[in-house]
Design a protein around this motif. Sequence first.
Motif, PDB file in Angstrom:
ATOM      1  N   MET A 175       0.991  -1.219   0.020  1.00  0.00           N
ATOM      2  CA  MET A 175       0.006  -0.020  -0.052  1.00  0.00           C
ATOM      3  C   MET A 175       0.863   1.201  -0.020  1.00  0.00           C
ATOM      4  SD  MET A 175      -2.989   1.083   2.504  1.00  0.00           S
ATOM      5  CE  MET A 175      -3.714  -0.545   2.554  1.00  0.00           C
ATOM      6  N   SER A 176       0.984   2.039  -0.954  1.00  0.00           N
ATOM      7  CA  SER A 176       1.465   3.268  -1.119  1.00  0.00           C
ATOM      8  C   SER A 176       0.570   4.540  -1.851  1.00  0.00           C
ATOM      9  CB  SER A 176       2.911   3.018  -1.940  1.00  0.00           C
ATOM     10  OG  SER A 176       3.475   4.085  -1.879  1.00  0.00           O
ATOM     11  N   SER A 177      -0.265   4.887  -0.964  1.00  0.00           N
ATOM     12  CA  SER A 177      -1.133   6.160  -1.681  1.00  0.00           C
ATOM     13  C   SER A 177      -0.624   7.355  -1.608  1.00  0.00           C
ATOM     14  CB  SER A 177      -2.435   5.896  -0.844  1.00  0.00           C
ATOM     15  OG  SER A 177      -2.240   6.243   0.606  1.00  0.00           O
ATOM     16  N   GLN A 178       0.395   7.531  -0.674  1.00  0.00           N
ATOM     17  CA  GLN A 178       1.078   8.694  -0.685  1.00  0.00           C
ATOM     18  C   GLN A 178       0.278   9.947  -0.037  1.00  0.00           C
ATOM     19  OE1 GLN A 178       4.671   9.175  -1.609  1.00  0.00           O
ATOM     20  NE2 GLN A 178       4.459   6.952  -1.981  1.00  0.00           N
ATOM     21  N   ASP A 179      -0.767   9.278   0.991  1.00  0.00           N
ATOM     22  CA  ASP A 179      -1.464  10.681   1.578  1.00  0.00           C
ATOM     23  C   ASP A 179      -0.755  10.574   2.937  1.00  0.00           C
ATOM     24  OD1 ASP A 179      -1.954   8.120   2.889  1.00  0.00           O
ATOM     25  OD2 ASP A 179      -3.982   8.031   2.460  1.00  0.00           O
ATOM     26  N   GLY A 180       0.546  10.234   3.178  1.00  0.00           N
ATOM     27  CA  GLY A 180       1.298  10.491   4.623  1.00  0.00           C
ATOM     28  C   GLY A 180       0.621   9.498   5.634  1.00  0.00           C
ATOM     29  N   TYR A 181      -0.233   8.584   5.204  1.00  0.00           N
ATOM     30  CA  TYR A 181      -0.637   7.672   6.297  1.00  0.00           C
ATOM     31  C   TYR A 181      -0.628   6.230   5.980  1.00  0.00           C
ATOM     32  CZ  TYR A 181      -2.642  12.111   7.858  1.00  0.00           C
ATOM     33  OH  TYR A 181      -2.608  13.585   8.104  1.00  0.00           O
ATOM     34  N   ASP A 182       0.184   5.817   4.984  1.00  0.00           N
ATOM     35  CA  ASP A 182       0.073   4.579   4.655  1.00  0.00           C
ATOM     36  C   ASP A 182       0.573   3.501   5.777  1.00  0.00           C
ATOM     37  OD1 ASP A 182      -0.487   4.675   1.705  1.00  0.00           O
ATOM     38  OD2 ASP A 182       1.202   5.761   1.522  1.00  0.00           O
ATOM     39  N   ALA A 183       1.760   3.809   6.421  1.00  0.00           N
ATOM     40  CA  ALA A 183       2.206   3.211   7.610  1.00  0.00           C
ATOM     41  C   ALA A 183       1.009   3.062   8.549  1.00  0.00           C
ATOM     42  CB  ALA A 183       3.481   3.518   8.172  1.00  0.00           C
ATOM     43  N   ASP A 202       2.236 -17.635   7.193  1.00  0.00           N
ATOM     44  CA  ASP A 202       2.441 -16.752   8.265  1.00  0.00           C
ATOM     45  C   ASP A 202       2.096 -15.362   7.718  1.00  0.00           C
ATOM     46  OD1 ASP A 202       3.305 -18.685  10.168  1.00  0.00           O
ATOM     47  OD2 ASP A 202       5.424 -18.327   9.588  1.00  0.00           O
ATOM     48  N   LEU A 203       1.467 -14.783   8.611  1.00  0.00           N
ATOM     49  CA  LEU A 203       1.219 -13.319   8.173  1.00  0.00           C
ATOM     50  C   LEU A 203       2.070 -12.137   8.653  1.00  0.00           C
ATOM     51  CD1 LEU A 203      -0.943 -11.674   6.372  1.00  0.00           C
ATOM     52  CD2 LEU A 203      -2.148 -10.936   8.289  1.00  0.00           C
ATOM     53  N   ALA A 204       2.985 -11.707   8.002  1.00  0.00           N
ATOM     54  CA  ALA A 204       4.045 -10.806   8.252  1.00  0.00           C
ATOM     55  C   ALA A 204       3.470  -9.202   7.762  1.00  0.00           C
ATOM     56  CB  ALA A 204       5.366 -10.805   7.574  1.00  0.00           C
ATOM     57  N   VAL A 205       3.768  -8.200   8.809  1.00  0.00           N
ATOM     58  CA  VAL A 205       3.182  -6.920   8.264  1.00  0.00           C
ATOM     59  C   VAL A 205       4.520  -5.937   8.499  1.00  0.00           C
ATOM     60  CG1 VAL A 205       1.633  -4.937   9.051  1.00  0.00           C
ATOM     61  CG2 VAL A 205       1.012  -7.343   9.275  1.00  0.00           C
ATOM     62  N   ALA A 206       4.707  -4.920   7.868  1.00  0.00           N
ATOM     63  CA  ALA A 206       5.945  -4.262   8.072  1.00  0.00           C
ATOM     64  C   ALA A 206       5.728  -2.662   7.623  1.00  0.00           C
ATOM     65  CB  ALA A 206       6.928  -4.602   6.841  1.00  0.00           C
ATOM     66  N   VAL A 207       6.405  -1.762   8.376  1.00  0.00           N
ATOM     67  CA  VAL A 207       6.421  -0.536   7.930  1.00  0.00           C
ATOM     68  C   VAL A 207       7.731   0.194   8.050  1.00  0.00           C
ATOM     69  CG1 VAL A 207       3.998   0.182   8.649  1.00  0.00           C
ATOM     70  CG2 VAL A 207       5.820   0.004  10.460  1.00  0.00           C
ATOM     71  N   PRO A 208       8.515  -0.164   6.792  1.00  0.00           N
ATOM     72  CA  PRO A 208      10.004   0.426   6.763  1.00  0.00           C
ATOM     73  C   PRO A 208       9.895   1.795   6.762  1.00  0.00           C
ATOM     74  CG  PRO A 208       9.240  -0.630   4.655  1.00  0.00           C
ATOM     75  CD  PRO A 208       7.992  -0.903   5.570  1.00  0.00           C
ATOM     76  N   HIS A 209       8.916   2.482   6.243  1.00  0.00           N
ATOM     77  CA  HIS A 209       8.961   3.899   6.269  1.00  0.00           C
ATOM     78  C   HIS A 209       7.549   4.289   6.086  1.00  0.00           C
ATOM     79  CE1 HIS A 209       8.275   4.520   1.788  1.00  0.00           C
ATOM     80  NE2 HIS A 209       9.382   3.694   1.664  1.00  0.00           N
ATOM     81  N   GLN A 210       7.275   5.945   6.315  1.00  0.00           N
ATOM     82  CA  GLN A 210       5.990   6.462   6.552  1.00  0.00           C
ATOM     83  C   GLN A 210       5.040   6.000   5.400  1.00  0.00           C
ATOM     84  OE1 GLN A 210       5.365  10.868   7.724  1.00  0.00           O
ATOM     85  NE2 GLN A 210       5.104  10.603   5.335  1.00  0.00           N
TER      86      GLN A 210
END
Length: 275
Positions: A175-183, A202-210
């Motif tokens: 998900m990368s909508s570029q609205d500032g709130y993807d993470a 296994d379900l993995a979730v990641a927020v490497p950047h905003q």
Amino acid sequence: MKMTSIKMKNILDERLKNPDWHTSFNRDKDIFRVEWKDTRQGISITIPNVIAKYEQKGEEALEDLEYHIKEALKIMNETHELTGEEKSIYPVIRSTSFPTKTKKGLKLVYSEHTAETRIYYALDLGKTYKLIDEEMLKKESWTMERIREISIFNVRSLPSNLKQDRVADNDFYFMSSQDGYDASRILNESLLEEMKANSKGDLAVAVPHQDVLIIADIQNDMGYDILAQMMMKFFAEGRVPITSLPFIYENKKLEPIFILAKNKPTNQSEPRREE
């Protein structure tokens, strides 16, 4: 001809001309500062960092820097209220190393999240947002519970458009909508529960950047290696990095994991060994 600190200082002086602002340059520390003349509130910029970006991206880097400086200075000089702006309040995810106070010494409002992340709260201002501090809450007699509930409701209301990519029999969703709130969408529990219900492994979730949320359905050992490579790439490229560690989502909880050379995830409390 190589760009020097003095040349870059002169370029910034020209770009940031404003009768209400004062600029200065500390030669010893290579720091350029622009601030409001009346309040002395402002921003300090490390010149070598600007030069490095300029050498990579040219004028685009300077245009981007000028935009963000002007937006930040504008916000500093405005008074913002929460009442009546409930629909503009969102949670933002940051690393645990992110400051808990503003440069003016005001305590920022935040909640604990994981061993790697914290939840801060922001008032959306259109092109940018302002992190909410305790003074703003006290002024309007708001509680932490109220701001948390409003922000989580708002982030759940945002569209959750995921792009899928299948690699080595593992499913990766971005998900990368570029609205500032993807993470921030990592806080949308209904989304994570839906992904968990449909996962094969296994379900993995990641927020490497905003500006990105990664959800991975890991179905074999290779999937962990691929995820680790993704994390390092995204973390290095992000404008607001958060964490290079992914999380395993299980029983409505997020547990940070290290991914070692032999593909097996380990508990985040274990030290990482280089092999």
